[in-house]
Design a protein around this motif. Structure first.
Motif, mmCIF file in Angstrom:
data_model
loop_
_atom_site.group_PDB
_atom_site.id
_atom_site.type_symbol
_atom_site.label_atom_id
_atom_site.label_comp_id
_atom_site.label_asym_id
_atom_site.label_seq_id
_atom_site.Cartn_x
_atom_site.Cartn_y
_atom_site.Cartn_z
ATOM 1 N N ARG A 159 0.846 -1.212 0.000
ATOM 2 C CA ARG A 159 0.000 0.000 0.000
ATOM 3 C C ARG A 159 0.878 1.258 0.000
ATOM 4 O O ARG A 159 0.555 2.247 -0.667
ATOM 5 C CB ARG A 159 -0.922 -0.008 1.241
ATOM 6 C CG ARG A 159 -1.911 1.148 1.291
ATOM 7 C CD ARG A 159 -2.939 1.055 0.167
ATOM 8 N NE ARG A 159 -3.745 2.269 -0.009
ATOM 9 C CZ ARG A 159 -3.416 3.290 -0.811
ATOM 10 N NH1 ARG A 159 -2.288 3.271 -1.524
ATOM 11 N NH2 ARG A 159 -4.215 4.339 -0.922
ATOM 12 N N LEU A 160 2.002 1.188 0.718
ATOM 13 C CA LEU A 160 2.917 2.339 0.740
ATOM 14 C C LEU A 160 3.543 2.547 -0.639
ATOM 15 O O LEU A 160 3.671 3.687 -1.114
ATOM 16 C CB LEU A 160 4.013 2.119 1.799
ATOM 17 C CG LEU A 160 3.535 2.191 3.249
ATOM 18 C CD1 LEU A 160 4.644 1.758 4.212
ATOM 19 C CD2 LEU A 160 3.055 3.604 3.606
ATOM 20 N N ILE A 161 3.914 1.430 -1.277
ATOM 21 C CA ILE A 161 4.512 1.541 -2.618
ATOM 22 C C ILE A 161 3.487 2.122 -3.595
ATOM 23 O O ILE A 161 3.788 3.015 -4.392
ATOM 24 C CB ILE A 161 5.028 0.164 -3.094
ATOM 25 C CG1 ILE A 161 6.215 -0.264 -2.224
ATOM 26 C CG2 ILE A 161 5.421 0.202 -4.576
ATOM 27 C CD1 ILE A 161 6.681 -1.686 -2.441
ATOM 28 N N GLN A 162 2.264 1.624 -3.510
ATOM 29 C CA GLN A 162 1.181 2.129 -4.372
ATOM 30 C C GLN A 162 1.009 3.638 -4.171
ATOM 31 O O GLN A 162 0.919 4.407 -5.116
ATOM 32 C CB GLN A 162 -0.111 1.383 -4.004
ATOM 33 C CG GLN A 162 -1.420 2.046 -4.364
ATOM 34 C CD GLN A 162 -1.814 1.823 -5.829
ATOM 35 O OE1 GLN A 162 -1.180 1.021 -6.511
ATOM 36 N NE2 GLN A 162 -2.818 2.543 -6.295
ATOM 37 N N TYR A 163 1.008 4.039 -2.886
ATOM 38 C CA TYR A 163 0.831 5.470 -2.598
ATOM 39 C C TYR A 163 1.988 6.276 -3.193
ATOM 40 O O TYR A 163 1.768 7.285 -3.888
ATOM 41 C CB TYR A 163 0.729 5.719 -1.078
ATOM 42 C CG TYR A 163 0.775 7.192 -0.783
ATOM 43 C CD1 TYR A 163 -0.329 8.004 -1.038
ATOM 44 C CD2 TYR A 163 1.952 7.802 -0.351
ATOM 45 C CE1 TYR A 163 -0.265 9.380 -0.855
ATOM 46 C CE2 TYR A 163 2.016 9.168 -0.161
ATOM 47 C CZ TYR A 163 0.909 9.946 -0.423
ATOM 48 O OH TYR A 163 0.969 11.305 -0.268
ATOM 49 N N GLU A 164 3.212 5.835 -2.928
ATOM 50 C CA GLU A 164 4.371 6.631 -3.378
ATOM 51 C C GLU A 164 4.523 6.622 -4.898
ATOM 52 O O GLU A 164 5.038 7.579 -5.467
ATOM 53 C CB GLU A 164 5.672 6.100 -2.739
ATOM 54 C CG GLU A 164 5.717 6.196 -1.224
ATOM 55 C CD GLU A 164 5.790 7.632 -0.675
ATOM 56 O OE1 GLU A 164 5.705 8.604 -1.459
ATOM 57 O OE2 GLU A 164 5.917 7.769 0.554
ATOM 58 N N THR A 165 4.073 5.555 -5.561
ATOM 59 C CA THR A 165 4.289 5.475 -7.011
ATOM 60 C C THR A 165 3.086 5.940 -7.818
ATOM 61 O O THR A 165 3.227 6.272 -8.997
ATOM 62 C CB THR A 165 4.631 4.024 -7.440
ATOM 63 O OG1 THR A 165 3.588 3.150 -6.981
ATOM 64 C CG2 THR A 165 5.963 3.566 -6.866
ATOM 65 N N ARG A 166 1.881 5.984 -7.214
ATOM 66 C CA ARG A 166 0.678 6.283 -8.006
ATOM 67 C C ARG A 166 -0.211 7.374 -7.412
ATOM 68 O O ARG A 166 -1.152 7.812 -8.048
ATOM 69 C CB ARG A 166 -0.217 5.029 -8.159
ATOM 70 C CG ARG A 166 0.463 3.748 -8.483
ATOM 71 C CD ARG A 166 1.160 3.719 -9.801
ATOM 72 N NE ARG A 166 0.276 3.855 -10.953
ATOM 73 C CZ ARG A 166 0.686 4.059 -12.202
ATOM 74 N NH1 ARG A 166 1.974 4.147 -12.454
ATOM 75 N NH2 ARG A 166 -0.164 4.173 -13.195
ATOM 76 N N GLU A 167 0.028 7.802 -6.179
ATOM 77 C CA GLU A 167 -0.973 8.662 -5.530
ATOM 78 C C GLU A 167 -0.412 9.892 -4.833
ATOM 79 O O GLU A 167 -1.176 10.704 -4.336
ATOM 80 C CB GLU A 167 -1.748 7.838 -4.468
ATOM 81 C CG GLU A 167 -2.498 6.657 -5.018
ATOM 82 C CD GLU A 167 -3.103 5.793 -3.916
ATOM 83 O OE1 GLU A 167 -3.347 6.293 -2.811
ATOM 84 O OE2 GLU A 167 -3.311 4.595 -4.171
ATOM 85 N N HIS A 168 0.897 10.026 -4.751
ATOM 86 C CA HIS A 168 1.436 11.072 -3.865
ATOM 87 C C HIS A 168 1.257 12.497 -4.385
ATOM 88 O O HIS A 168 1.564 12.804 -5.540
ATOM 89 C CB HIS A 168 2.920 10.864 -3.590
ATOM 90 C CG HIS A 168 3.500 12.032 -2.847
ATOM 91 N ND1 HIS A 168 3.192 12.299 -1.536
ATOM 92 C CD2 HIS A 168 4.304 13.046 -3.248
ATOM 93 C CE1 HIS A 168 3.797 13.403 -1.158
ATOM 94 N NE2 HIS A 168 4.480 13.889 -2.181
ATOM 95 N N ILE A 174 1.700 11.910 5.204
ATOM 96 C CA ILE A 174 0.570 11.399 4.412
ATOM 97 C C ILE A 174 0.727 9.891 4.179
ATOM 98 O O ILE A 174 -0.204 9.111 4.401
ATOM 99 C CB ILE A 174 0.465 12.147 3.065
ATOM 100 C CG1 ILE A 174 0.438 13.667 3.295
ATOM 101 C CG2 ILE A 174 -0.797 11.702 2.301
ATOM 102 C CD1 ILE A 174 0.653 14.487 2.037
ATOM 103 N N ALA A 175 1.929 9.501 3.759
ATOM 104 C CA ALA A 175 2.161 8.070 3.515
ATOM 105 C C ALA A 175 1.950 7.284 4.816
ATOM 106 O O ALA A 175 1.420 6.163 4.791
ATOM 107 C CB ALA A 175 3.576 7.853 2.989
ATOM 108 N N GLY A 176 2.357 7.881 5.922
ATOM 109 C CA GLY A 176 2.187 7.214 7.215
ATOM 110 C C GLY A 176 0.722 6.940 7.511
ATOM 111 O O GLY A 176 0.352 5.860 7.981
ATOM 112 N N ALA A 177 -0.110 7.939 7.211
ATOM 113 C CA ALA A 177 -1.548 7.764 7.453
ATOM 114 C C ALA A 177 -2.115 6.675 6.541
ATOM 115 O O ALA A 177 -2.899 5.824 6.980
ATOM 116 C CB ALA A 177 -2.281 9.082 7.225
ATOM 117 N N VAL A 178 -1.674 6.693 5.287
ATOM 118 C CA VAL A 178 -2.165 5.691 4.329
ATOM 119 C C VAL A 178 -1.725 4.292 4.790
ATOM 120 O O VAL A 178 -2.516 3.336 4.771
ATOM 121 C CB VAL A 178 -1.638 6.019 2.908
ATOM 122 C CG1 VAL A 178 -1.993 4.920 1.927
ATOM 123 C CG2 VAL A 178 -2.193 7.366 2.443
#
Ligand code: PMP
Length: 421
Positions: free
Chosen positions: A57-66, A295-299
């Motif tokens: 989920r962290l990778i998804q956030y950093e690569t697709r949502e940040h 933000i990533a921490g919350a995700v």
């Protein structure tokens, strides 16, 4: 001195209420070998390991949502905002808070307690007021209150514990007087594992009209927490002890109290309007989340909540209890090993001393055997003072631990004893 088995231990045939092998496959780090031995990670009270779905989920956030949140209308900002705020809803469900605005993101339990100290304590407490804490507190639930006492001339009152590590509730009741303004107590002791009867303790405080902050850093990973049922005024935890990211955590506060409190930090996002003459603060929870947050921490925390919910906190508690019972039984077969913290209600923490061996040597030797335990004062020096020890070794279990890892720990302690005697 040599280790002698006192009697053959009764073997608990432990069957976890979930597919433990499958769960363990979610944790890549558990495959490590350390010093040629399979890693037995028994330092979960310090920080738990992260499962693949949270990492993904962290990778998804950093690569697709940040993007930065709350401040733009573009796709990524809206996606990141939805993920960040969506996770708040998951934390609300995890704690059974009434409303999402009662959940404030923090860097962890420490920052959450400091937030209450600044936001509530500095606003409402004055000279001569008293704060009740317990002898079992982590430093993070002592030092902020001492700082407040130093600044305001308030006084810290301490609930004592007995030789088992159980709080003296009669003494607690007697600490209340007309000056008592706040109770700050841990739900579970990180050094001993004692589960405090916080629901009753909250009721006692409320009968005196006093609000209660519960430090849930060691409880939230191991028990189902229901802040409405507890009726606590504040509750906090750290994500990294729950298999989530470091630098992340949450504070629950009753909306009415949070609204009356002053902000912790000033800056962007915590305001509705700013002129040089006057700033109007944002509504809760944003009033307490100044600046660009983790933000990533919350995700990641949101993904952790999903992961734990799928296993079930009651299942987690049941398996950890089985691990603790088995480990306790095994320890009782070892001469020269003293368990420190023998409360009847305990979370899966086993603090111990090996007679004649310094705890740091115990930890170093166990590391040779691939066993990770913590040694030291566990940021709870008053607990160490109470038990007249400078430090202990501490094994702390998580739901992904196995009975075989308990055996590895016990065999390691036998080797320590052989080496040092
Ligand atoms: N309270 C307790 C009971 C703890 O065990 C800890 C961490 N050891 C904390 C508070 C502080 O947590 P953090 O360092 O994640 O803020």
């Amino acid at each position: 001195m040599s280790a002698v088995a006192k009697s053959a231990p009764a073997v608990i045939v432990g069957t976890p209420p979930f597919d433990l092998a499958r769960i363990r496959r979610d944790f890549p780090i558990l495959d490590l070998t350390v010093n040629g031995r399979p890693l037995a990670y028994l330092d979960n009270a310090a920080s738990a390991q992260m499962p693949r779905p949270v990492i993904d989920r962290l990778i998804q956030y950093e690569t697709r949502e940040h993007a930065n949140i709350h401040r733009a209308v573009h796709y990524l900002s809206e996606t990141a905002t939805a993920a960040y705020e969506g996770a708040r809803g998951k934390v609300r469900r995890f704690l059974n808070a009434r409303e999402e605005r009662e959940v404030i993101y923090t860097r962890g339990a420490t920052e959450a307690i400091n937030l209450v100290m600044h936001g509530y304590g500095r606003k409402f407490l004055t000279e001569g007021d008293e704060i009740i804490v317990s002898q079992l507190e982590h430093h993070s639930n002592i030092v902020p209150w001492q700082m407040l006492c130093g600044e305001k001339g308030c006084k810290l009152r301490v609930i004592p514990c007995d030789e088992r590590g159980v709080l003296d509730l009669d003494a607690y009741g007697k600490l209340f007087n007309g000056h008592t303004r706040l109770v700050a107590i841990t739900h579970v002791s990180n050094a001993l594992g004692t589960i405090n009867p916080v629901k009753d303790m909250i009721a006692t405080a409320h009968a005196h009209g006093v609000p209660v902050l519960v430090d849930g850093a060691q409880a939230a990973p191991h028990l189902a927490v229901d802040v409405q049922d507890l009726d606590c005024d504040f509750y906090c935890f750290s994500a990294h002890k729950l298999c989530g990211p470091t630098g992340m955590g949450a504070l629950y506060g009753k909306a009415g109290l949070l609204e009356k409190m002053q902000p912790f930090q000033g800056g962007g996002d915590m305001i509705l309007s700013v002129t040089f003459e006057k700033t109007v603060y944002n509504v809760i929870p944003h009033k307490f989340e100044a600046g660009t947050p983790h933000i990533a921490g919350a995700v990641g925390l949101g993904a952790t909540m999903d992961y734990l919910a799928a296993i079930g906190m009651d299942n987690i508690a049941a398996w950890e209890h089985a691990l603790l019972s088995y480990a306790t039984q095994q320890f009782e077969t070892l001469d020269g090993v003293r368990i420190i913290g023998t409360a009847p209600e305990k979370a899966a923490v086993l603090s111990f001393e090996v007679k004649g061996v310094h705890p740091h040597d115990v930890g170093t030797m166990l590391n040779e055997e691939g066993v990770a335990v913590r040694t030291g004062h566990h940021c709870a020096q008053p607990v160490m003072q109470r038990f007249r020890v400078p430090a202990t070794a501490r094994a702390s279990f998580a739901f992904y631990n196995t009975m075989a890892e308990v055996d590895q720990l016990v065999a390691g302690i036998r080797r320590v004893q052989q080496m040092f005697t």
